[in-house]
Scaffold this motif. Structure first.
Motif, mmCIF file in Angstrom:
data_model
loop_
_atom_site.group_PDB
_atom_site.id
_atom_site.type_symbol
_atom_site.label_atom_id
_atom_site.label_comp_id
_atom_site.label_asym_id
_atom_site.label_seq_id
_atom_site.Cartn_x
_atom_site.Cartn_y
_atom_site.Cartn_z
ATOM 1 N N ASP A 1 20.569 42.628 20.125
ATOM 2 C CA ASP A 1 19.623 41.982 21.027
ATOM 3 C C ASP A 1 19.841 42.567 22.427
ATOM 4 N N LEU A 2 18.792 43.171 22.983
ATOM 5 C CA LEU A 2 18.931 43.825 24.279
ATOM 6 C C LEU A 2 19.050 42.836 25.433
ATOM 7 N N ASP A 3 18.667 41.587 25.201
ATOM 8 C CA ASP A 3 18.733 40.571 26.250
ATOM 9 C C ASP A 3 19.995 39.723 26.178
ATOM 10 N N ASP A 4 20.787 39.912 25.134
ATOM 11 C CA ASP A 4 21.977 39.083 24.941
ATOM 12 C C ASP A 4 23.056 39.933 24.273
ATOM 13 N N PRO A 5 24.094 40.313 24.994
ATOM 14 C CA PRO A 5 25.121 41.181 24.421
ATOM 15 C C PRO A 5 25.941 40.528 23.323
ATOM 16 N N ASP A 6 25.773 39.229 23.145
ATOM 17 C CA ASP A 6 26.538 38.518 22.127
ATOM 18 C C ASP A 6 25.654 38.029 20.987
ATOM 19 N N ARG A 7 24.538 38.727 20.750
ATOM 20 C CA ARG A 7 23.644 38.324 19.664
ATOM 21 C C ARG A 7 23.365 39.519 18.754
ATOM 22 N N PHE A 8 23.468 39.252 17.448
ATOM 23 C CA PHE A 8 23.186 40.222 16.388
ATOM 24 C C PHE A 8 22.056 39.658 15.544
ATOM 25 N N VAL A 9 21.039 40.459 15.292
ATOM 26 C CA VAL A 9 19.841 40.029 14.570
ATOM 27 C C VAL A 9 19.669 40.940 13.357
ATOM 28 N N TRP A 10 19.368 40.339 12.205
ATOM 29 C CA TRP A 10 19.153 41.173 11.022
ATOM 30 C C TRP A 10 18.268 40.452 10.015
ATOM 31 N N LEU A 11 17.778 41.220 9.047
ATOM 32 C CA LEU A 11 16.898 40.692 8.013
ATOM 33 C C LEU A 11 17.420 41.083 6.639
ATOM 34 N N ARG A 12 17.134 40.211 5.681
ATOM 35 C CA ARG A 12 17.349 40.551 4.274
ATOM 36 C C ARG A 12 16.252 39.897 3.468
ATOM 37 N N SER A 13 16.003 40.424 2.269
ATOM 38 C CA SER A 13 14.885 39.906 1.475
ATOM 39 C C SER A 13 15.226 39.867 -0.005
ATOM 40 N N PHE A 14 14.396 39.079 -0.707
ATOM 41 C CA PHE A 14 14.597 38.766 -2.124
ATOM 42 C C PHE A 14 13.220 38.703 -2.792
ATOM 43 N N PRO A 15 13.128 38.983 -4.077
ATOM 44 C CA PRO A 15 11.824 38.921 -4.739
ATOM 45 C C PRO A 15 11.207 37.516 -4.738
ATOM 46 N N ASP A 16 12.037 36.484 -4.876
ATOM 47 C CA ASP A 16 11.540 35.112 -4.927
ATOM 48 C C ASP A 16 12.710 34.171 -4.647
ATOM 49 N N MET A 17 12.427 32.861 -4.601
ATOM 50 C CA MET A 17 13.467 31.901 -4.242
ATOM 51 C C MET A 17 14.567 31.830 -5.294
ATOM 52 N N ALA A 18 14.197 31.909 -6.562
ATOM 53 C CA ALA A 18 15.222 31.849 -7.608
ATOM 54 C C ALA A 18 16.166 33.047 -7.519
ATOM 55 N N SER A 19 15.601 34.220 -7.257
ATOM 56 C CA SER A 19 16.429 35.415 -7.090
ATOM 57 C C SER A 19 17.329 35.280 -5.868
ATOM 58 N N ARG A 20 16.796 34.671 -4.807
ATOM 59 C CA ARG A 20 17.604 34.464 -3.601
ATOM 60 C C ARG A 20 18.830 33.621 -3.916
ATOM 61 N N ALA A 21 18.639 32.504 -4.604
ATOM 62 C CA ALA A 21 19.768 31.633 -4.906
ATOM 63 C C ALA A 21 20.824 32.355 -5.740
ATOM 64 N N ARG A 22 20.382 33.098 -6.741
ATOM 65 C CA ARG A 22 21.341 33.814 -7.599
ATOM 66 C C ARG A 22 22.091 34.882 -6.806
ATOM 67 N N ALA A 23 21.358 35.644 -5.996
ATOM 68 C CA ALA A 23 21.990 36.744 -5.268
ATOM 69 C C ALA A 23 22.954 36.228 -4.207
ATOM 70 N N LEU A 24 22.566 35.171 -3.501
ATOM 71 C CA LEU A 24 23.462 34.629 -2.480
ATOM 72 C C LEU A 24 24.724 34.062 -3.108
#
Length: 201
Positions: free
Chosen positions: A44-67
């Motif tokens: 984050d260019l406005d906050d030196p103590d912030r990290f931003v990221w994304l992750r994705s999953f095919p669907d909610m059921a896949s999300r639960a299993r993968a996490l």
């Protein structure tokens, strides 16, 4: 469309590069190994103590299993103490539906715009009919996402609830937004981000 998490971490002062190094060394491949698509990672260019990221999953059921597989698996168990030691808060998470986002190579700065519409359906229509064409001439909106309202079925990792958002990403010098006050609960939030450099392959 995928289930996408937009994650914003508040870190202890000076800890961001420590977390990024650990993340890139261990957590990208560790998550990919259990079926998680790891998207863009940003300072984050406005906050030196912030990290931003994304992750994705095919669907909610896949999300639960993968996490479950990742957070109860060997990579996180080995490195979680080191990761958690860098963090003040990791619960600022928007659960979205969209394509996910990774900045193109050599994209330069990225801006993520987060809007809280008064009427999510009406604003999505306004965005497609008016706002997207207006911005496209200079900085086209990329990777548009809307809130995923499904219940969080991995409650060990909280997400923000009770709010609807529309989020998009843009690269380069972004055009000023028009007045959206009649459409939104509050002024749009814009995250000014610098992609974490990726090693050449």
């Amino acid at each position: 469309m995928s289930i996408v998490e937009l994650r914003q971490y508040t870190l202890h002062p000076g800890a961001r590069d420590t977390l990024i190094a650990l993340f890139e060394r261990e957590f990208v491949t560790g998550q990919q190994a259990v079926g998680i698509t790891v998207g863009g990672r940003f300072r984050d260019l406005d906050d030196p103590d912030r990290f931003v990221w994304l992750r994705s999953f095919p669907d909610m059921a896949s999300r639960a299993r993968a996490l479950h597989a990742f957070y109860y698996g060997p990579v996180w168990q080995e490195h979680r103490d080191a990761a958690n030691a860098t963090m003040v808060d990791s619960d600022d998470v928007l659960l979205l539906r969209g394509p996910g986002f990774t900045a193109p190579a050599d994209a330069g700065p990225v801006v993520a715009t987060i809007c809280h519409p008064l009427d999510p359906t009406a604003f999505a229509d306004h965005f497609e009919r008016h706002l997207r064409p207006e911005l496209a001439a200079r900085t086209p909106p990329l990777a548009v996402h809307r809130t995923e309202n499904a219940e969080n079925d991995f409650p060990a990792l909280p997400v923000r609830v009770g709010e609807d958002v529309l989020v998009w990403f843009a690269t380069g010098d972004t055009a000023p937004l028009p007045d959206l006050s009649t459409h939104l609960h509050s002024a749009p939030q814009q995250l000014h981000l610098s992609p974490v450099p990726q090693p050449s392959r």
